[in-house]
Design a protein around this motif. Structure first.
Motif, short mmCIF file in Angstrom:
data_model
loop_
_atom_site.label_atom_id
_atom_site.label_comp_id
_atom_site.label_asym_id
_atom_site.label_seq_id
_atom_site.Cartn_x
_atom_site.Cartn_y
_atom_site.Cartn_z
N MET A 72 0.84 -1.21 0.00
CA MET A 72 0.00 0.00 0.00
C MET A 72 0.88 1.26 0.00
SD MET A 72 -3.20 1.24 0.55
CE MET A 72 -3.98 2.68 1.25
N VAL A 73 0.72 2.05 -0.99
CA VAL A 73 1.53 3.25 -1.11
C VAL A 73 0.66 4.48 -0.81
CG1 VAL A 73 2.91 4.66 -2.66
CG2 VAL A 73 3.02 2.19 -2.83
N LEU A 74 1.05 5.22 0.23
CA LEU A 74 0.30 6.41 0.62
C LEU A 74 0.98 7.66 0.10
CD1 LEU A 74 -0.35 5.54 4.38
CD2 LEU A 74 -2.08 5.62 2.57
N SER A 75 0.18 8.61 -0.34
CA SER A 75 0.73 9.87 -0.81
C SER A 75 0.69 10.89 0.31
CB SER A 75 -0.09 10.36 -2.01
OG SER A 75 0.38 11.61 -2.40
N LEU A 76 1.85 11.48 0.63
CA LEU A 76 1.92 12.41 1.76
C LEU A 76 1.88 13.87 1.32
CD1 LEU A 76 4.69 10.61 3.84
CD2 LEU A 76 2.23 10.37 4.03
N SER A 77 2.36 14.15 0.13
CA SER A 77 2.27 15.52 -0.37
C SER A 77 2.22 15.47 -1.88
CB SER A 77 3.48 16.33 0.09
OG SER A 77 4.55 16.17 -0.81
N LYS A 78 1.61 16.47 -2.46
CA LYS A 78 1.38 16.42 -3.90
C LYS A 78 1.56 17.81 -4.50
CE LYS A 78 -1.93 14.28 -7.03
NZ LYS A 78 -3.21 13.58 -7.10
N ASP A 79 2.14 17.83 -5.68
CA ASP A 79 2.54 19.10 -6.27
C ASP A 79 2.55 18.90 -7.78
OD1 ASP A 79 3.53 21.61 -6.31
OD2 ASP A 79 5.40 21.16 -5.24
N THR A 80 1.89 19.77 -8.52
CA THR A 80 1.87 19.60 -9.97
C THR A 80 2.66 20.70 -10.65
OG1 THR A 80 -0.31 18.61 -9.80
CG2 THR A 80 0.38 19.30 -11.99
N ILE A 81 3.51 20.32 -11.57
CA ILE A 81 4.31 21.31 -12.29
C ILE A 81 4.11 21.13 -13.80
CG2 ILE A 81 6.68 22.07 -12.78
CD1 ILE A 81 7.37 21.06 -9.93
N GLN A 82 3.80 22.23 -14.46
CA GLN A 82 3.63 22.20 -15.91
C GLN A 82 5.00 22.25 -16.57
OE1 GLN A 82 0.72 21.93 -17.50
NE2 GLN A 82 -0.43 21.94 -15.57
N VAL A 83 5.16 21.47 -17.63
CA VAL A 83 6.42 21.52 -18.37
C VAL A 83 6.10 21.76 -19.84
CG1 VAL A 83 8.54 20.32 -18.94
CG2 VAL A 83 7.41 19.87 -16.77
N VAL A 84 6.40 22.95 -20.32
CA VAL A 84 6.16 23.24 -21.73
C VAL A 84 7.41 23.77 -22.43
CG1 VAL A 84 3.67 23.58 -21.81
CG2 VAL A 84 5.12 25.40 -20.95
N ARG A 85 8.33 24.35 -21.65
CA ARG A 85 9.55 24.86 -22.26
C ARG A 85 10.74 24.12 -21.68
NH1 ARG A 85 10.47 30.42 -20.53
NH2 ARG A 85 9.97 29.40 -18.59
N GLU A 86 11.86 24.22 -22.40
CA GLU A 86 13.04 23.51 -21.95
C GLU A 86 13.53 24.01 -20.60
OE1 GLU A 86 16.98 23.23 -23.98
OE2 GLU A 86 15.66 22.44 -25.54
N GLN A 87 13.36 25.31 -20.35
CA GLN A 87 13.84 25.88 -19.09
C GLN A 87 13.06 25.34 -17.90
OE1 GLN A 87 13.81 27.42 -21.88
NE2 GLN A 87 15.26 29.10 -22.02
N ASP A 88 11.81 24.90 -18.14
CA ASP A 88 11.02 24.33 -17.05
C ASP A 88 11.69 23.09 -16.46
OD1 ASP A 88 9.17 26.26 -17.59
OD2 ASP A 88 7.88 24.98 -18.79
#
Lengths: 135, 137
Positions: B1-17
Motif C-alpha cells: 500500500m503506497v500512501l501519498s503524503l504531499s502532492k505538487d503539480t508542475i507544468q512543463v512546456v519549455r526547456e527551461q522548465d
C-alpha cells in the motif's frame, strides 16, 4: 541567451561547466567549442564537470560528440571532475562514454592532455626520418 | 500500500522548465533524506522522461509526490502528456530503439535507475509514465 565560457590557455581550451546543463545550452556549447578548436588551433580541450550534478543520456551524448568532433579536428578532449554519483548513474543508464578520456581533477587532466600531445609530437619526430608510418 | 503524503503539480512546456522541475524534485528528495546517489538517479530518470515529454508529447505536466509504504519513504513522479502516444511499448522499452535521433536509452535506462516504473500509452491520446524511487531503495 546563456552561454558557457570557453577559456584559452596556450594550446588548450578550458571549459568549466558551473551550471546544470539543459539541452540547448549543451548544444550551444558543442557548437561553440568546435568553432573555437578550429579558430585557435587548440591541441586539447579540457572540460571540467565537477559542478554538474546531472548528466543524462542527451548530455552524455553531447560530451561524446564534443570528443569525437574535436578528435577529427586534431584535438584531444579530457573530461575531468565527474562526481561519483554521476558516474554510477551514467553506467546504470547504459552510457559508458567510450572514447572520452577522463581524469579525476583539473591538474591530472592537464597532465594527461600534455602527455597525449607530447606523445604525438614525439612520434612525429621519431617516425619521420625512417619514413615509416605510425599506426 | 503506497500512501501519498504531499502532492505538487508542475507544468512543463519549455526547456527551461526542466531546470525548475529538477530543483523541485531535488528539494523533495532532500526532505525525505534520500542519499546523494539515489537523488542523482531519480533526477536523471526524471530528466530523461521530461525530454521525452517535450520532444514527443509537446510538453505536459509532472506530479511530484512524497509517498510512503510501510517504513519506506520515497518520491513518486507522474509524467503525463497528450502527445501521439506510443504504439508499441515493448519496442520502446528496448535498449537502443528510438524513433528520434537519440540513443534510445531514455525509457530502458530510466527503468534501471528507479525502483518502480509504469508506462501507459494510448495512440492519439497520450502517455503517462509513473516512477517511484525509495529513499533507501
Amino acid at each position: 541567451m546563456d552561454r558557457i565560457p570557453i577559456l584559452r590557455m596556450g594550446n588548450f581550451l578550458l571549459v568549466t561547466i558551473q551550471v546544470d546543463l539543459y539541452d540547448r545550452l549543451a548544444l550551444t556549447l558543442e557548437a561553440d567549442l568546435v568553432q573555437m578548436v578550429k579558430k585557435t588551433s587548440a591541441k586539447g580541450v579540457l572540460i571540467d564537470i565537477s559542478a554538474v550534478t546531472i548528466v543524462d543520456s542527451f548530455m552524455g551524448r553531447i560530451i561524446g560528440n564534443i570528443a569525437s568532433m574535436s578528435k577529427i579536428l586534431d584535438s584531444e578532449t579530457v573530461v575531468v571532475g565527474m562526481q561519483p554519483a554521476v558516474a554510477i548513474t551514467l553506467i546504470e543508464l547504459g552510457l559508458p562514454l567510450k572514447g572520452v578520456h577522463t581524469a579525476l581533477d583539473v591538474e591530472r587532466g592537464m597532465n594527461l592532455l600534455k602527455s597525449m600531445i607530447d606523445d604525438f609530437d614525439d612520434e612525429d619526430i621519431e617516425e619521420d626520418p625512417d619514413g615509416s608510418l605510425a599506426e | 500500500m503506497v500512501l501519498s503524503l504531499s502532492k505538487d503539480t508542475i507544468q512543463v512546456v519549455r526547456e527551461q522548465d526542466v531546470v525548475l522541475l529538477r530543483n523541485r524534485i531535488k528539494e523533495v528528495a532532500v526532505k525525505i533524506k534520500m542519499g546523494l546517489v539515489n537523488q542523482t538517479r531519480l533526477i536523471t530518470a526524471a530528466s530523461e522522461l521530461l525530454r521525452n515529454m517535450l520532444r514527443y508529447g509537446n510538453g505536459g505536466h509532472c506530479v511530484v509526490e512524497i509517498v510512503s509504504s510501510g517504513r519506506n519513504n520515497g518520491v513518486r513522479l507522474t509524467f503525463t502528456d497528450k502527445g501521439p502516444g506510443i504504439p508499441d511499448i515493448a519496442l520502446a522499452m528496448k535498449d537502443g530503439y528510438s524513433t528520434g535521433k537519440s540513443l534510445g536509452l531514455g525509457l530502458p535506462g530510466t527503468k534501471r535507475l528507479v525502483n518502480e516504473f509504469d508506462i501507459k500509452s494510448k495512440v492519439g491520446e497520450g502517455t503517462t509514465v509513473t516512477i517511484i524511487k525509495w529513499a533507501n531503495g
